[in-house]
Design a protein around this motif. Structure first.
Motif, PDB file in Angstrom:
ATOM      1  N   ILE A 396      -1.027 -10.237   1.369  1.00 21.10           N
ATOM      2  CA  ILE A 396      -2.324  -9.690   1.670  1.00 21.10           C
ATOM      3  C   ILE A 396      -2.580  -8.230   1.846  1.00 21.10           C
ATOM      4  CG2 ILE A 396      -4.368  -9.800   3.048  1.00 21.10           C
ATOM      5  CD1 ILE A 396      -4.149 -12.614   3.225  1.00 21.10           C
ATOM      6  N   PHE A 397      -1.712  -7.698   2.771  1.00 22.06           N
ATOM      7  CA  PHE A 397      -1.825  -5.976   3.189  1.00 22.06           C
ATOM      8  C   PHE A 397      -0.958  -5.463   2.201  1.00 22.06           C
ATOM      9  CE2 PHE A 397      -2.522  -7.373   7.518  1.00 22.06           C
ATOM     10  CZ  PHE A 397      -3.608  -6.405   7.752  1.00 22.06           C
ATOM     11  N   SER A 398       0.035  -6.138   1.421  1.00 21.40           N
ATOM     12  CA  SER A 398       0.712  -5.464   0.362  1.00 21.40           C
ATOM     13  C   SER A 398      -0.377  -5.038  -0.811  1.00 21.40           C
ATOM     14  CB  SER A 398       1.712  -6.109  -0.228  1.00 21.40           C
ATOM     15  OG  SER A 398       2.681  -5.956   0.545  1.00 21.40           O
ATOM     16  N   GLY A 399      -1.284  -6.257  -1.145  1.00 19.02           N
ATOM     17  CA  GLY A 399      -2.332  -6.222  -2.126  1.00 19.02           C
ATOM     18  C   GLY A 399      -3.366  -5.129  -1.935  1.00 19.02           C
ATOM     19  N   LEU A 400      -3.455  -4.823  -0.379  1.00 12.61           N
ATOM     20  CA  LEU A 400      -4.777  -4.093  -0.067  1.00 12.61           C
ATOM     21  C   LEU A 400      -4.078  -2.806  -0.055  1.00 12.61           C
ATOM     22  CD1 LEU A 400      -6.359  -6.082   3.194  1.00 12.61           C
ATOM     23  CD2 LEU A 400      -7.310  -5.670   0.842  1.00 12.61           C
ATOM     24  N   TRP A 401      -3.066  -2.539   0.179  1.00 13.34           N
ATOM     25  CA  TRP A 401      -2.166  -1.171   0.031  1.00 13.34           C
ATOM     26  C   TRP A 401      -2.257  -0.842  -1.157  1.00 13.34           C
ATOM     27  CZ3 TRP A 401      -0.746   0.145   5.047  1.00 13.34           C
ATOM     28  CH2 TRP A 401      -0.033   1.449   4.904  1.00 13.34           C
ATOM     29  N   ALA A 402      -2.058  -1.741  -2.269  1.00 13.79           N
ATOM     30  CA  ALA A 402      -1.901  -1.138  -3.690  1.00 13.79           C
ATOM     31  C   ALA A 402      -3.162  -0.971  -4.200  1.00 13.79           C
ATOM     32  CB  ALA A 402      -1.225  -2.275  -4.599  1.00 13.79           C
ATOM     33  N   LEU A 403      -4.593  -1.692  -3.499  1.00 15.13           N
ATOM     34  CA  LEU A 403      -5.703  -1.324  -4.060  1.00 15.13           C
ATOM     35  C   LEU A 403      -6.168   0.073  -3.405  1.00 15.13           C
ATOM     36  CD1 LEU A 403      -8.309  -2.565  -5.116  1.00 15.13           C
ATOM     37  CD2 LEU A 403      -9.011  -3.404  -3.040  1.00 15.13           C
ATOM     38  N   ALA A 404      -5.777   0.224  -2.156  1.00 15.48           N
ATOM     39  CA  ALA A 404      -6.285   1.607  -1.589  1.00 15.48           C
ATOM     40  C   ALA A 404      -5.623   2.816  -2.071  1.00 15.48           C
ATOM     41  CB  ALA A 404      -5.911   1.534   0.028  1.00 15.48           C
ATOM     42  N   ARG A 405      -4.407   2.654  -3.070  1.00 13.21           N
ATOM     43  CA  ARG A 405      -3.755   3.820  -3.755  1.00 13.21           C
ATOM     44  C   ARG A 405      -4.346   3.896  -5.294  1.00 13.21           C
ATOM     45  NH1 ARG A 405       2.348   4.518  -2.051  1.00 13.21           N
ATOM     46  NH2 ARG A 405       1.569   6.601  -2.094  1.00 13.21           N
ATOM     47  N   THR A 406      -5.366   3.134  -5.444  1.00 13.49           N
ATOM     48  CA  THR A 406      -6.166   3.608  -6.690  1.00 13.49           C
ATOM     49  C   THR A 406      -7.022   4.331  -6.492  1.00 13.49           C
ATOM     50  OG1 THR A 406      -7.520   1.731  -6.369  1.00 13.49           O
ATOM     51  CG2 THR A 406      -5.405   1.288  -7.675  1.00 13.49           C
ATOM     52  N   LYS A 407      -7.901   5.234  -7.332  1.00  9.64           N
ATOM     53  CA  LYS A 407      -8.664   6.072  -7.172  1.00  9.64           C
ATOM     54  C   LYS A 407     -10.130   5.511  -6.758  1.00  9.64           C
ATOM     55  CE  LYS A 407      -6.960   9.277 -11.061  1.00  9.64           C
ATOM     56  NZ  LYS A 407      -7.249   9.926 -12.173  1.00  9.64           N
TER      57      LYS A 407
END
Length: 680
Positions: A396-407
């Protein structure tokens, strides 16, 4: 085949950086770092440089808090004691430990062979398993996911009280978590090279498939639900189009399983598969009442929904420290919805970018779904979800981490590290609170008071078990509700377990009586008290008890009087103005009209079970239904069992010994009266 980097060729298990990160210089610890282009990049860069140190800190935390939370007693559920007894039976009687999964009893059996039932030593095995889990999680995910997230999960695993609870228990959870972490490590090493699933080292020895197959088999033999890991891994390899790995893994697992089953049949003459030992019970609507029949398709769907709410909205959030540590808290469907949405987001963000995380997501989703479908809602135990918590957090946190690195979601970068800090300190505080509570308990247990810290009902139960094992004749068997606990604390003496009072579906039994034209008289048992009939009259009538119809609030006895004396007994009933019915079919039809659930009980069947198993004594107790507080409700399985027998044989039991006052949750021993048994 695509060309391989020369350096990678020399070391096929070398991990390349995440494709989303720029490559920076390696630290002295040889960790790959990222150029700190944003806040999350800065965090990852920092933790990547100190990942080895964080691993050692997490291992130290595991040992430190594991010791402070160490519990020298067995749990009061009895399941952990059952594992010990199965290992003991294997060592001393060569009995195959089939139920619950044989792997854990088999692995601890050498300890029992050498040291006997030594609880501290057996618990140390679980302690080492929990430490091993931390190590293999570190090895599996190092360099493959965000260093920040991995650091958090390592620290979380090293100081979370719910995980560390199993570091001092003889449950199979600690072993399962270790094997699970080893599986992730093997998948990362053998099937995910350079985070590119399509590039595979085909020169790798067949030994890798034997390793993976062996671990998969061990996981399944530890907990039956673990066989789901085989399906998940095969599906992952299928999606990844790794045909050789798919075939090799399937062949290895199948061959090892076949060898194991053949060995089992040769040594123990057992033809029953591991799936079937628990599977039949799990297919029932009510595990403890087979008369309710087997589950339907809609029933399994409802299980999935109900258990999702139980384990996700209740236990998962409690383990994270976000909900009160209270087993009576209500489910919160909204929290389940939030978690499911986060899982969907993680799949969307990661399924093409990181194959290690794709496998992690498939694993936790697949095994959680299988667990929720397979188990009845009534089980409701946090240990069924706690084993997956580290991987759920990683995914879950890896998914959120990847989401937060999008513009579009870059502003979320401030929230994520802050959320990790909140979870860390919340868990740290809750764990330290647990250690303060356990400090005095552990101290007294180490001094020899094995019951210190238990509620009075369990103190008296354990003391009664010890007394019974020492003072009652060895040739007679003692029956009780928690036989494994009694055996562990009773110097290894065998106790016979009564786990339920069997009931039968009433329609069939009543129909059989009617079909045989049996002349049955039916009467509410409450009539004796309501009409203040003497005990002598009750004793006179109960000898003709042939069965009982049991509802939630009433017990109706079916009497069958001798034909030549029936008129005399009917006059007796009329003399005392006892209400009864001469028409069983009419009585039962009217009873069913009230929408009352009806079952049938038979005193002779219950007594016959005691006779067949040479039961001469019964251990009775006042075990609390709600463990945290004393109420009027107790676990009444034994009381009901004895009561139903007494409705036909009122004087068959005699109290022999009692521990604790009548008002202080006592335990006592009943002797099964030999003359009555001889007559029967």
């Amino acid at each position: 085949m695509a060309k391989t980097n020369p350096k990678m060729k020399n070391n096929p298990n070398k991990i390349a950086p995440d494709k989303n990160h720029a490559v920076g210089k390696k630290s002295q610890n040889q960790h790959i770092t990222t150029t700190p282009a944003d806040l999350l990049g800065v965090c990852d860069n920092y933790f990547a440089k100190h990942l080895n140190t964080i691993f050692w800190i997490s291992l130290i935390l595991t040992c430190f808090f594991g010791f402070l939370l160490f519990d020298l007693k067995v749990s009061m559920t009895g399941d952990d004691s059952t594992y010990i007894l199965r290992a003991n039976d294997f060592v001393h009687h060569f009995v195959y430990p089939s139920f619950q999964g044989p792997m854990y009893p088999l692995l601890i059996s050498p300890l029992l062979l050498i040291f006997g039932i030594n609880l501290p030593l057996l618990k140390l095995f679980s302690f080492l398993c929990m430490a091993g889990q931390v190590y293999f999680i570190y090895r599996a995910f190092k360099g493959r996911i965000s260093a920040t997230i991995l650091s958090f999960v390592l620290l979380f695993s090293g100081m979370n009280g719910y995980l560390l609870y199993y570091a001092s228990q003889t449950y199979s959870e600690a072993l399962f978590m270790l094997l699970q972490a080893i599986l992730f490590c093997l998948v990362a090493r053998y099937f995910i090279v350079n985070d590119d699933i399509e590039k595979e080292d085909y020169k790798t020895s067949y030994k890798k498939y034997l390793c993976v197959g062996a671990v998969l088999l061990m996981i399944g033999l530890t907990r039956t639900i673990g066989f789901g890991a085989v399906l998940v891994l095969l599906f992952f390899l299928l999606v990844a189009k790794k045909w050789k790995s798919l075939l090799g893994t399937f062949a290895s697992f199948s061959a090892l399983t076949l060898v194991f089953e053949l060995l089992k049949r040769l040594l123990w003459k057992s033809s029953q598969l591991q799936f079937s030992t628990q599977g039949n019970g799990l297919m029932l609507k009510n595990y403890y009442n087979p008369s309710e029949g087997k589950e339907t398709l809609m029933g399994y769907i409802q299980r999935l929904i109900d258990n999702s709410h139980l384990y996700l909205s209740k236990h998962f959030y409690t383990i994270l420290g976000l909900r009160p540590d209270d087993p009576t808290i209500e489910i919160a469907p909204f929290l389940t919805f939030v978690l499911v949405v986060l899982l969907v987001v993680a799949f969307y963000m990661l399924y093409k970018k990181n194959k290690m995380l794709l496998f992690t997501g498939l694993y936790v989703t697949g095994l959680c779904c299988l667990t929720f479908v397979a188990l009845q809602k009534s089980w409701d135990q946090s240990r069924l979800i706690v084993i997956y918590v580290p991987y759920i957090l990683i995914f879950i946190f890896s998914g959120l981490w990847a989401l937060a690195r999008t513009k579009s979601f870059k502003g979320f970068q401030i929230v994520l590290p802050f959320l990790l800090l909140i979870l860390f300190f919340t868990n740290f505080k809750r764990t330290t609170d647990k250690t303060r509570v356990n400090k005095e308990i552990l101290s007294q247990n180490l001094k020899g008071d094995v019951t210190y810290g238990l509620t009075p009902d369990w103190v008296h139960y354990i003391k009664m078990s010890k007394w019974a094992s020492l003072h009652l004749p060895k040739e007679k068997v003692i029956a009780c509700r928690k036989p494994a606990i009694s055996t562990v604390y009773g110097n290894g003496r065998f106790f016979y377990g009564i786990f339920q009072t069997p009931l039968w579906e009433a329609d069939t039994v009543v129909a059989n009586f009617v079909k045989r034209n049996d002349d049955i008289v039916v009467m509410d048992n409450n009539e004796f008290e309501a009409k203040k009939v003497s005990a002598d009259i009750f004793y006179t009538l109960c000898q003709f008890n042939v069965s009982m119809i049991v509802t939630n609030s009433r017990i109706y006895t079916l009497y069958q009087f001798p034909k030549d004396k029936k008129a005399d007994y009917i006059r007796l009933l009329n003399y005392f103005k006892l209400n009864y019915s001469n028409n069983l079919q009419e009585f039962y039809t009217n009873l069913k009209k009230s929408n009352t659930e009806c079952y049938v009980e038979n005193a002779d069947y219950l007594l016959g079970d005691l006779v067949k198993n040479n039961v001469g004594y019964i251990l009775m107790a006042s075990l609390r239904k709600y463990a945290q507080q004393k109420t009027e409700y107790i676990v009444d399985t034994m009381h009901r069992y004895v009561y139903f027998i007494q409705l036909k044989y009122p004087t068959i039991f005699k109290k022999v010994y009692q521990v604790g006052d009548d008002n202080d949750e006592p335990a006592w021993i009943l002797e099964v009266n030999p003359p009555q048994l001889a007559k029967k």
